[in-house]
Design a protein around this motif. Structure first.
Motif, mmCIF file in Angstrom:
data_model
loop_
_atom_site.group_PDB
_atom_site.id
_atom_site.type_symbol
_atom_site.label_atom_id
_atom_site.label_comp_id
_atom_site.label_asym_id
_atom_site.label_seq_id
_atom_site.Cartn_x
_atom_site.Cartn_y
_atom_site.Cartn_z
ATOM 1 N N LYS A 26 12.480 69.172 34.030
ATOM 2 C CA LYS A 26 12.101 68.397 35.212
ATOM 3 C C LYS A 26 12.891 67.089 35.279
ATOM 4 O O LYS A 26 13.172 66.583 36.359
ATOM 5 N N SER A 27 13.236 66.555 34.121
ATOM 6 C CA SER A 27 14.032 65.331 34.067
ATOM 7 C C SER A 27 15.474 65.709 33.728
ATOM 8 O O SER A 27 15.909 65.621 32.580
ATOM 9 N N PHE A 28 16.184 66.184 34.735
ATOM 10 C CA PHE A 28 17.572 66.604 34.585
ATOM 11 C C PHE A 28 18.397 65.872 35.626
ATOM 12 O O PHE A 28 18.004 65.770 36.785
ATOM 13 N N GLU A 29 19.542 65.374 35.193
ATOM 14 C CA GLU A 29 20.437 64.694 36.127
ATOM 15 C C GLU A 29 21.863 65.176 35.887
ATOM 16 O O GLU A 29 22.383 65.073 34.772
ATOM 17 N N ALA A 30 22.461 65.732 36.922
ATOM 18 C CA ALA A 30 23.867 66.150 36.837
ATOM 19 C C ALA A 30 24.732 64.911 37.021
ATOM 20 O O ALA A 30 24.425 64.043 37.837
ATOM 21 N N GLY A 31 25.795 64.844 36.258
ATOM 22 C CA GLY A 31 26.734 63.736 36.361
ATOM 23 C C GLY A 31 28.053 64.218 36.932
ATOM 24 O O GLY A 31 28.104 65.175 37.708
ATOM 25 N N GLU A 32 29.102 63.582 36.491
ATOM 26 C CA GLU A 32 30.440 63.895 36.989
ATOM 27 C C GLU A 32 30.889 65.276 36.516
ATOM 28 O O GLU A 32 30.709 65.648 35.362
ATOM 29 N N ILE A 33 31.468 66.037 37.442
ATOM 30 C CA ILE A 33 32.054 67.343 37.126
ATOM 31 C C ILE A 33 33.555 67.236 37.371
ATOM 32 O O ILE A 33 34.001 66.823 38.439
ATOM 33 N N ARG A 34 34.338 67.587 36.357
ATOM 34 C CA ARG A 34 35.801 67.569 36.465
ATOM 35 C C ARG A 34 36.301 69.012 36.467
ATOM 36 O O ARG A 34 35.846 69.827 35.662
ATOM 37 N N ARG A 35 37.218 69.303 37.365
ATOM 38 C CA ARG A 35 37.701 70.681 37.537
ATOM 39 C C ARG A 35 39.162 70.780 37.121
ATOM 40 O O ARG A 35 39.904 69.810 37.165
ATOM 41 N N PHE A 36 39.548 71.979 36.715
ATOM 42 C CA PHE A 36 40.934 72.235 36.340
ATOM 43 C C PHE A 36 41.838 72.127 37.572
ATOM 44 O O PHE A 36 41.467 72.551 38.667
ATOM 45 N N SER A 37 43.016 71.599 37.366
ATOM 46 C CA SER A 37 44.039 71.543 38.421
ATOM 47 C C SER A 37 44.956 72.756 38.279
ATOM 48 O O SER A 37 44.722 73.626 37.431
ATOM 49 N N LYS A 38 46.004 72.774 39.047
ATOM 50 C CA LYS A 38 47.003 73.858 38.939
ATOM 51 C C LYS A 38 47.581 73.935 37.530
ATOM 52 O O LYS A 38 47.985 74.992 37.077
ATOM 53 N N ALA A 39 47.611 72.788 36.846
ATOM 54 C CA ALA A 39 48.205 72.729 35.507
ATOM 55 C C ALA A 39 47.371 73.481 34.468
ATOM 56 O O ALA A 39 47.848 73.744 33.366
ATOM 57 N N GLY A 40 46.098 73.816 34.810
ATOM 58 C CA GLY A 40 45.261 74.584 33.886
ATOM 59 C C GLY A 40 44.694 73.749 32.763
ATOM 60 O O GLY A 40 44.575 72.551 32.899
ATOM 61 N N PRO A 41 44.367 74.346 31.646
ATOM 62 C CA PRO A 41 44.636 75.725 31.273
ATOM 63 C C PRO A 41 43.669 76.732 31.898
ATOM 64 O O PRO A 41 43.924 77.923 31.868
ATOM 65 N N GLY A 42 42.560 76.262 32.495
ATOM 66 C CA GLY A 42 41.630 77.180 33.155
ATOM 67 C C GLY A 42 42.052 77.438 34.587
ATOM 68 O O GLY A 42 42.967 76.794 35.114
ATOM 69 N N PRO A 43 41.372 78.384 35.256
ATOM 70 C CA PRO A 43 41.688 78.677 36.661
ATOM 71 C C PRO A 43 41.504 77.428 37.531
ATOM 72 O O PRO A 43 40.516 76.695 37.377
ATOM 73 N N GLU A 44 42.428 77.184 38.417
ATOM 74 C CA GLU A 44 42.370 76.022 39.293
ATOM 75 C C GLU A 44 41.035 75.988 40.043
ATOM 76 O O GLU A 44 40.578 76.997 40.570
ATOM 77 N N GLY A 45 40.393 74.818 40.011
ATOM 78 C CA GLY A 45 39.129 74.626 40.709
ATOM 79 C C GLY A 45 37.899 74.937 39.877
ATOM 80 O O GLY A 45 36.786 74.554 40.238
ATOM 81 N N SER A 46 38.060 75.632 38.748
ATOM 82 C CA SER A 46 36.903 75.929 37.903
ATOM 83 C C SER A 46 36.536 74.683 37.090
ATOM 84 O O SER A 46 37.351 73.787 36.884
ATOM 85 N N VAL A 47 35.299 74.634 36.635
ATOM 86 C CA VAL A 47 34.811 73.469 35.895
ATOM 87 C C VAL A 47 35.520 73.355 34.551
ATOM 88 O O VAL A 47 35.594 74.326 33.793
ATOM 89 N N MET A 48 36.049 72.169 34.280
ATOM 90 C CA MET A 48 36.665 71.868 32.993
ATOM 91 C C MET A 48 35.618 71.201 32.097
ATOM 92 O O MET A 48 35.305 71.703 31.028
ATOM 93 N N THR A 49 35.081 70.048 32.545
ATOM 94 C CA THR A 49 34.038 69.338 31.813
ATOM 95 C C THR A 49 33.006 68.817 32.804
ATOM 96 O O THR A 49 33.283 68.656 33.992
ATOM 97 N N ALA A 50 31.820 68.542 32.281
ATOM 98 C CA ALA A 50 30.758 67.972 33.108
ATOM 99 C C ALA A 50 29.829 67.147 32.234
ATOM 100 O O ALA A 50 29.617 67.470 31.071
ATOM 101 N N ASN A 51 29.299 66.102 32.815
ATOM 102 C CA ASN A 51 28.291 65.273 32.152
ATOM 103 C C ASN A 51 26.947 65.601 32.786
ATOM 104 O O ASN A 51 26.857 65.827 33.990
ATOM 105 N N PHE A 52 25.906 65.605 31.953
ATOM 106 C CA PHE A 52 24.552 65.795 32.461
ATOM 107 C C PHE A 52 23.575 65.153 31.489
ATOM 108 O O PHE A 52 23.901 64.893 30.333
#
Length: 157
Positions: A26-52
């Motif tokens: 119930k006490s959950f807070e999503a923070g900043e989500i950073r996504r992969f760019s074209k440079a990767g290594p993950g698929p572009e636009g997919s979540v790289m890291t996130a704070n919560f």
């Protein structure tokens, strides 16, 4: 003073984990989500890291792939005041592929380990009457999900 933030390595399912934990706590807070760019290594636009933040504790998660897995060597304790809280977290976190272990431990569907622990257990285990504390320990060792009444019955002898 430096703060310490647990950094969790997910197997490319961090976004799903954030959605899951936000539905459980119930006490959950999503923070900043950073996504992969074209440079990767993950698929572009997919979540790289996130704070919560869960119940006031900050976490950072990373989609690192299948290389590393969570183990029992690291777990997070949820202090529960009532049996209803124990039951709630036990059922929610062990659902959808999670695993109920023993002594209040469980593994969620992402492989992260949790200890769903009644606050009163710690008090009983720390009692100066070592016989009472030993009976509580023995009772706890027989349980998967911790049962406050069963622990109290053991405590009273």
């Amino acid at each position: 003073m430096n703060k310490i933030t647990p950094f969790l390595w997910f197997d490319n399912n961090l976004e799903e984990a954030i959605e899951f934990y936000s539905s459980v706590f119930k006490s959950f807070e999503a923070g900043e989500i950073r996504r992969f760019s074209k440079a990767g290594p993950g698929p572009e636009g997919s979540v790289m890291t996130a704070n919560f933040t869960i119940n006031g504790q900050e976490f950072t998660g990373m989609n690192g792939g299948p290389l590393f897995k969570f183990t029992e060597a690291i777990s997070f304790v949820i202090d529960c005041k009532t049996q209803d809280e124990v039951d709630y977290y036990w059922e929610k976190l062990s659902a959808d592929g999670g695993q109920k272990v023993e002594c209040g431990w469980l593994k969620d569907k992402f492989g992260l380990f949790w200890q769903v622990t009644p606050t009163i257990l710690i008090e009983m285990l720390g009692d100066s009457d070592r016989e009472k504390a030993a009976r509580v320990m023995q009772a706890m060792m027989q349980m998967k999900k911790l049962d406050i009444k069963g622990l109290q019955d053991a405590y009273e002898g």
